[in-house]
Write an enzyme that holds these catalytic residues in place. Structure first.
Site, mmCIF file in Angstrom:
data_model
loop_
_atom_site.group_PDB
_atom_site.id
_atom_site.type_symbol
_atom_site.label_atom_id
_atom_site.label_comp_id
_atom_site.label_asym_id
_atom_site.label_seq_id
_atom_site.Cartn_x
_atom_site.Cartn_y
_atom_site.Cartn_z
ATOM 1 N N GLN A 72 0.768 -1.266 0.054
ATOM 2 C CA GLN A 72 -0.160 -0.078 0.170
ATOM 3 C C GLN A 72 0.893 1.155 -0.025
ATOM 4 O OE1 GLN A 72 -3.002 -0.415 3.149
ATOM 5 N NE2 GLN A 72 -3.922 -2.010 2.024
ATOM 6 N N ASP A 113 -1.971 -11.545 4.941
ATOM 7 C CA ASP A 113 -3.486 -11.540 5.303
ATOM 8 C C ASP A 113 -3.596 -13.027 5.608
ATOM 9 O OD1 ASP A 113 -3.666 -8.971 4.643
ATOM 10 O OD2 ASP A 113 -4.069 -9.011 2.557
ATOM 11 N N ARG A 143 -11.192 -11.321 8.069
ATOM 12 C CA ARG A 143 -10.367 -12.356 8.278
ATOM 13 C C ARG A 143 -10.452 -13.225 9.582
ATOM 14 N NH1 ARG A 143 -8.762 -11.825 3.118
ATOM 15 N NH2 ARG A 143 -7.904 -9.917 2.414
HETATM 16 C C1 S3P Z 1 -2.763 -4.893 0.297
HETATM 17 C C2 S3P Z 1 -1.531 -4.831 0.985
HETATM 18 C C3 S3P Z 1 -1.217 -5.261 2.237
HETATM 19 C C4 S3P Z 1 -2.639 -6.262 2.557
HETATM 20 C C5 S3P Z 1 -3.738 -5.712 2.356
HETATM 21 C C6 S3P Z 1 -4.076 -5.529 0.728
HETATM 22 C C7 S3P Z 1 -2.921 -4.014 -1.154
HETATM 23 O O1 S3P Z 1 -1.247 -4.221 2.983
HETATM 24 O O2 S3P Z 1 -2.346 -6.713 4.092
HETATM 25 O O3 S3P Z 1 -4.903 -6.317 2.809
HETATM 26 O O4 S3P Z 1 -3.831 -4.515 -1.692
HETATM 27 O O5 S3P Z 1 -1.705 -3.369 -1.397
HETATM 28 P P1 S3P Z 1 0.131 -3.501 3.415
HETATM 29 O O6 S3P Z 1 0.469 -3.009 2.207
HETATM 30 O O7 S3P Z 1 -0.279 -2.401 4.356
HETATM 31 O O8 S3P Z 1 0.923 -4.750 4.016
#
Ligand code: S3P
Length: 464
Positions: A167, A350, A423
């Site tokens: 993210q 996740d 989850r």
């Molecule tokens: C996601 C990245 C992960 C994941 C989230 C979705 C994404 O988070 O836990 O459910 O779509 O880029 P982080 O990037 O904060 O680890």
């Protein structure tokens, strides 16, 4: 919602809904691309619907026909100022990725979300986006949403992120599309690379630099770079590195234009994980999971399951949709403990609640470490898992960055507080099938975030 021990095993086939991460990205990138993006198998979970409504609020015409979504993109500078505050609901992906896009617009906007979103850390994107010249602030000054973003001209930066987070990486890369020069983002381990793959497919210039010990530079997903591309306009990719590596840098060049196309969203491996583990855990089970995404930056659970002695087979493997997919055949197995740490963590972040629950049925200890990120997900997943597993009779110790699970204890049904974390609810629906007595899940309806028909699908497998 209540669950009881399944004596006869889970049997049959299951097709899980579309990948949440890829669905979000397809609407976001489609909105800022030129032309129509046709998205097949879009996830109709609440999180991905939040993304659609945010982009509609910024003037994008999005036709949601159920399994197919058509996004009529207006180009990089085609978004318009929303009349209201943008509501990202429960979705961290929407909040963080959209911030990267909004940072480079020529209007200002406030975005927020539900109670959980308003507790999740946003400094991790505020800091790098501010370094790029963005005007972005936490309205309450607590580093969380609501966020006020006033679009500005942006500069390319070279940024090192403390966390391996797709993210964070994606927010910076998206802002990098609007910057005046190259943008680089280095993360400690490679996080999921769906943005890199899809941005390249849409015509951006993104590459991944691996540490010298690995293999140099990788450009995933570009249409030109897809020698196995048999059908023009279908998303293709070069595969991600087969195993996670340390200190990885994504590099993006500013873009003049992106071009929409056809996106086929694979089944979500994070949703498949519940059936994968259920099949391994419930005696007498045999389940075929169809069309699950197996991108190596996402599919670390497959390695863990194999390390634990799980009987799984990947069949019908394909890279034909840009993101690799496979059918996964899983049979009940006797499992043993394992260690999950380091570069593996972002590839299964996740899935850790489900893996921790599965470890309760394994022989010996399972150690999960380097996973402090679990504390800042939809709930504090280390605390919530420890509390709920303990309530069912498991032997679990919470640590600073993970859990130690001593397997082999007899589990009994309990009242489980999901903390409205999808989850967690799905994990305990599965574990309830392996415990004596009845398990009741509070807030069970939160599965709507990523898998609206989860309970119905689980139920179908118990009837075969
Ligand atoms: C996601 C990245 C992960 C994941 C989230 C979705 C994404 O988070 O836990 O459910 O779509 O880029 P982080 O990037 O904060 O680890």
């Amino acid at each position: 919602m209540k669950f009881a021990k399944s004596v006869s095993g889970l049997r049959g086939e299951i097709t899980v809904p579309g990948d949440k991460s890829i669905s979000h990205r397809s609407v976001m990138f489609g909105s800022i691309a030129r032309g129509t993006t046709e998205i097949r198998n879009y996830l109709q979970g609440a999180d991905c619907l939040s993304t659609i409504s945010c982009f509609r609020a910024m003037g994008i015409d999005i036709e949601n026909k159920g399994n197919v979504v058509l996004v009529h993109g207006k180009g990089l500078h085609g978004l318009t100022r929303p009349k209201q505050v943008l509501d990202c609901g429960n979705s961290g992906t929407t909040t963080r990725l959209i911030s990267g896009i909004l940072a480079g617009q020529n209007f200002d906007v406030t975005l927020t979300g539900d109670a959980s979103i308003q507790k999740r850390p946003m400094k991790r994107i505020i800091e790098p986006l501010s370094l790029m010249g963005a005007d972005i602030a936490s309205v309450k000054g607590n580093g969380c949403a609501p966020l006020k973003i006033s679009g500005r001209p942006l500069h390319g930066i070279s940024y090192t992120s403390r966390v391996a987070s797709a993210q964070v990486k994606s927010a910076i890369l998206l802002a990098g599309l609007y910057a005046d020069g190259e943008t680089r983002v280095t993360e400690p381990y490679l996080s999921r690379n769906h943005s890199e793959i899809m941005l390249n497919y849409f015509g951006a210039d993104v590459r991944t630099e691996l540490p010298a010990a690995a293999s140099g530079s990788l450009k995933s997903g570009s249409r030109e770079n897809a020698p196995d591309c048999s059908e023009p306009g279908i998303l293709k990719s070069t595969p991600a590195p087969a195993s996670p590596v340390s200190g990885v840098t994504a590099v993006i060049q500013p873009a003049d234009e992106l071009h929409g196309g056809l996106v086929e969203v694979p089944g979500d491996i994070s949703s498949a994980a519940f059936f994968l583990c259920a099949g391994l855990m419930v005696p007498g089970s045999e389940i075929l999971i169809r069309n699950a995404g197996t991108n190596p930056t996402r599919a670390g659970i497959l390695d863990v399951v194999r390390n634990m002695g799980g009987d799984i087979a990947l069949i019908n493997e394909t890279a034909g949709s840009g993101e690799p997919t496979a059918d996964i055949l899983v049979r009940h197995s006797s499992l043993h403990g394992t260690v999950i740490e380091g570069a593996l963590i972002p590839t299964l972040i996740d899935e850790l609640p489900m893996i921790a629950a599965m470890a309760c049925l394994a022989d010996g200890d399972t150690v999960i470490r380097d996973a402090a990120e679990l504390k800042v997900k939809e709930s504090n997943r280390i605390a919530v898992m420890t509390e709920n597993l303990t309530a069912m009779g498991a032997d679990v110790t919470e640590t600073e960055d993970g859990m130690i699970i001593r397997g082999g204890k007899t589990l009994h049904g309990a009242v489980i507080d999901s903390h409205l974390d999808h989850r967690i609810a799905m994990t305990f629906a599965v574990l309830g099938l392996c415990a004596d007595g009845e398990t009741e899940i509070l807030g069970a309806e939160c599965v709507n975030i990523s898998y609206p028909n989860f309970y119905e699908d689980l139920q179908k497998l118990t009837k075969k």
